[in-house]
Write an enzyme that holds these catalytic residues in place. Sequence first.
Site, short mmCIF file in Angstrom:
data_model
loop_
_atom_site.label_atom_id
_atom_site.label_comp_id
_atom_site.label_asym_id
_atom_site.label_seq_id
_atom_site.Cartn_x
_atom_site.Cartn_y
_atom_site.Cartn_z
N ASN A 132 0.85 -1.18 0.00
CA ASN A 132 0.00 0.00 0.00
C ASN A 132 0.90 1.25 0.00
OD1 ASN A 132 -1.43 2.27 1.10
ND2 ASN A 132 -3.08 0.88 1.68
N HIS A 135 0.92 6.01 2.10
CA HIS A 135 1.72 6.85 2.99
C HIS A 135 2.75 7.69 2.24
CE1 HIS A 135 -0.17 5.35 6.51
NE2 HIS A 135 -0.02 4.11 6.06
N HIS A 168 -5.71 3.75 -1.66
CA HIS A 168 -7.06 4.05 -1.16
C HIS A 168 -7.41 5.46 -1.63
CE1 HIS A 168 -9.91 4.18 2.60
NE2 HIS A 168 -10.50 4.57 1.49
N ARG A 170 -9.58 8.14 -1.17
CA ARG A 170 -10.60 8.58 -0.20
C ARG A 170 -11.42 9.72 -0.78
NH1 ARG A 170 -10.64 7.83 5.29
NH2 ARG A 170 -9.32 6.12 5.98
N ARG A 174 -7.27 12.86 0.93
CA ARG A 174 -6.23 13.30 1.85
C ARG A 174 -4.84 12.82 1.45
NH1 ARG A 174 -7.64 9.90 7.27
NH2 ARG A 174 -9.65 10.87 6.91
N GLU A 195 -8.57 0.46 -3.02
CA GLU A 195 -9.37 0.45 -1.79
C GLU A 195 -10.31 1.63 -1.84
OE1 GLU A 195 -7.67 0.92 2.19
OE2 GLU A 195 -6.41 -0.74 1.56
N THR A 226 -8.41 3.32 8.15
CA THR A 226 -9.60 2.48 8.22
C THR A 226 -9.64 1.80 9.59
OG1 THR A 226 -9.12 2.03 5.92
CG2 THR A 226 -10.89 0.76 6.92
N GLU A 276 -10.82 -9.68 2.61
CA GLU A 276 -9.58 -9.29 3.28
C GLU A 276 -9.90 -9.23 4.77
OE1 GLU A 276 -7.49 -5.73 1.96
OE2 GLU A 276 -6.47 -5.60 3.89
N HIS A 316 -3.77 -4.82 7.57
CA HIS A 316 -3.93 -3.71 8.51
C HIS A 316 -3.08 -3.95 9.75
CE1 HIS A 316 -5.52 -0.05 10.13
NE2 HIS A 316 -6.19 0.12 9.02
N1 PXP Z 1 -5.91 -3.16 4.18
C1 PXP Z 1 -6.81 -2.19 4.31
C2 PXP Z 1 -8.22 -2.49 3.93
C3 PXP Z 1 -6.46 -0.91 4.77
O1 PXP Z 1 -7.39 0.04 4.89
C4 PXP Z 1 -5.11 -0.65 5.07
C5 PXP Z 1 -4.70 0.73 5.49
O2 PXP Z 1 -4.81 1.60 4.43
C6 PXP Z 1 -4.19 -1.69 4.91
C7 PXP Z 1 -4.60 -2.95 4.50
C8 PXP Z 1 -2.74 -1.52 5.21
O3 PXP Z 1 -2.59 -1.26 6.57
P1 PXP Z 1 -1.20 -0.80 7.14
O4 PXP Z 1 -0.90 0.53 6.48
O5 PXP Z 1 -1.44 -0.68 8.60
O6 PXP Z 1 -0.21 -1.83 6.76
#
Ligand code: PXP
Length: 364
Positions: A132, A135, A168, A170, A174, A195, A226, A276, A316
């Site tokens: 992901n 960030h 994601h 949003r 953001r 996402e 999330t 997931e 997550h």
């Molecule tokens: N899966 C989903 C559905 C999420 O919302 C997120 C966070 O954006 C992640 C995985 C990844 O989580 P993390 O950034 O804590 O690894």
Amino acid sequence: MEPQTGEVSLLLVEDREISRYNRRYRQRSGPTNVLAFSLREGPFGEMNRGLWGDIVVSTETAAREAQEAGLSLNERLAALIAHGWLHLQGYDHERSPAEARIMELRTGEIVERMGREQRRNISMTKARLAVNVDHVATLRQARRGSEPDPVLAAGFAELAGAEGIIVHLREDRRHIQDRDLRLLRETVQTRLNLEMGAAEEIIRIALKVKPDFVTLVPEKRQELTTEGGLEIVKQQKNLARIISRFHKARIDVSLFIDAEPAQIQASRDVGADIVELHTGHYANARNEKEAVKRFERIREGAEQAAGLGLKVSAGHGLNYVNIKRFAGMEEIEEYSIGHSIMARAIYVGLDQAVREMIGLIGQL
Ligand code: PXP
């Protein structure tokens, strides 16, 4: 009698053909579901060591019986093949009710074992890491500039071996921007997972951009990330409608849910392709006892989901330490990880951070 190993040939035919065998070899008219012809009987039986014979299954009858019993065709075929195999081993349900009962029990055991083997074979392919890159966009948006670019980061993650990229989009934009999504669609070489909350505006963007699949998540404006899993049970109709819109556009749908039996069952009922499982509660456990308990729920959830024919991923809050508990968890095909990889990338570089996580997943 303990079933032994050996070789059989399996013939899948239609009703017409099995009717012919049924008439010719059993003097019975009409189709049947399964016939077994032993190579171990008769004068040359001794010569055929290791060769058990032929199992003939009518897929048409199997499909009818599956529908009547509310089973999948695969489940019914497995039971019929097991039944034929037991005949070849010398069992015969027509000899006595007691033998019929034993055969039924044995069939159940074999089907169960076939399911386990199948799941194990699937899991021989190691789980994938999907990265992901939200960030990276968060850092860029801190200055509203152009650096660092999540699109470039996605490319580096793929070069390091990531097998999927997640963003994601949003509603409040953001971090990930529409431009990022468009460019990622063009550049991602593996699989792009979008996402998203189930808002109409975002659904339309997704249908236009066509990621490889979408993950529906709950989205609240105030949250930092999330928080909980998506509520499926209470909005099945709405979700089924949304999922069918994606399916029409040939986009698979994953649902981000808590590992609760009712949510998993409902995910299958609304037509999801993937679930997931939310690992955040496990990752945030305050002590070992809590972690064990929460992890157990994920394990059971993964088994339930895979048993229902859903693909399973998890994500997550996963990091370089807590991922290790997933060792031996064969049902999970993909891990979605963002924050911990980006945090480590600050110190060691994105390439190494991704490779280290892939290394850990490879050992699970
Ligand atoms: N899966 C989903 C559905 C999420 O919302 C997120 C966070 O954006 C992640 C995985 C990844 O989580 P993390 O950034 O804590 O690894």
